[in-house]
Write an enzyme that holds these catalytic residues in place. Structure first.
Site, PDB file in Angstrom:
ATOM      1  N   GLY A 136       0.777  -1.229   0.000  1.00 50.07           N
ATOM      2  CA  GLY A 136       0.000   0.000   0.000  1.00 50.07           C
ATOM      3  C   GLY A 136       0.807   1.277   0.000  1.00 50.07           C
ATOM      4  N   GLY A 138       2.253   4.458  -1.285  1.00 53.94           N
ATOM      5  CA  GLY A 138       2.043   5.332  -2.434  1.00 53.94           C
ATOM      6  C   GLY A 138       3.358   5.742  -3.064  1.00 53.94           C
ATOM      7  CB  VAL A 139       6.241   7.588  -2.194  1.00 61.01           C
ATOM      8  CG1 VAL A 139       7.655   7.849  -2.692  1.00 61.01           C
ATOM      9  CG2 VAL A 139       5.311   8.708  -2.626  1.00 61.01           C
ATOM     10  CG  HIS A 144       6.638   7.431   3.419  1.00 60.09           C
ATOM     11  ND1 HIS A 144       6.987   6.702   2.290  1.00 60.09           N
ATOM     12  CD2 HIS A 144       5.287   7.390   3.471  1.00 60.09           C
ATOM     13  CE1 HIS A 144       5.912   6.256   1.693  1.00 60.09           C
ATOM     14  NE2 HIS A 144       4.855   6.650   2.395  1.00 60.09           N
TER      15      HIS A 144
END
Length: 189
Positions: A136, A138-139, A144
């Site tokens: 999941g 996104g980047v 992060h």
């Protein structure tokens, strides 16, 4: 130009314009154009977490900078005050981070929790990392950690029925409040 000349004579509201009503509600989110215009894989060449520290804090939504990592607001928050803690170094996975990066990410996370609790009076947090696209992220190529404040009263029907999140505070206002409350001493890692 008069209303008669423009062709809008007698029109008093947007309901007077040609339209076909539908059952959809509109939630205007112009800040998402950055991702829409980026195409299906916008981060393969231009990593937003590598670019952010090169910008000024207000533009990049950065609230604090450490030696090995920094803290910024999520551009697409789950709740007001949704923060991300990122190492400066472009590294994808937590187990690839150095001991210094891991220590500072942990320390910045603790400080962020204290500051967000002070600024927003939240009741709890969701903290976590999505490792890899399949998990999941996104980047996916830049590590992060998410820090999502939660309130006992933050549940409503929007996410369940309308697949929509209501965010009561603008990103710039939230960034400023958190940055102003952030301790001025640098992390000790």
């Amino acid at each position: 130009m008069t209303d008669e000349q423009s062709g809008f004579a007698g029109l008093e509201s947007s309901a007077d314009f040609a339209a076909v009503p539908d059952a959809f509600q509109r939630l205007w989110t112009p800040h998402r154009m950055v991702y829409i215009e980026g195409g299906p894989t916008p981060h393969e060449e231009n990593c937003p977490f590598c670019a952010a520290p090169k910008l000024d804090d207000e533009t990049a939504l950065i609230v604090a900078r450490g030696e090995h990592a920094y803290v910024l607001l999520n551009l697409f928050p789950y709740n007001s005050g949704h923060l991300l803690v990122c190492p400066y170094r472009h590294v994808a996975l937590y187990d690839d981070a150095t001991a210094e990066e891991v220590a500072e990410i942990a320390e910045l996370t603790q400080i962020a929790m204290r500051v967000v609790r002070q600024v927003s009076n939240c009741d709890g947090f969701n903290i976590g990392m999505n490792q890899g696209r399949v998990a999941g992220a996104g980047v996916a190529d830049h590590l992060h950690q998410h820090i999502v404040p939660r309130w006992a009263t933050d549940a409503n029907f929007f996410p369940i029925i309308a697949e929509t999140k209501a965010i009561p505070r603008l990103l710039g206002e939230t960034r400023q409040a958190i940055a102003d409350a952030w301790p001025k001493a640098a992390p000790t890692s």
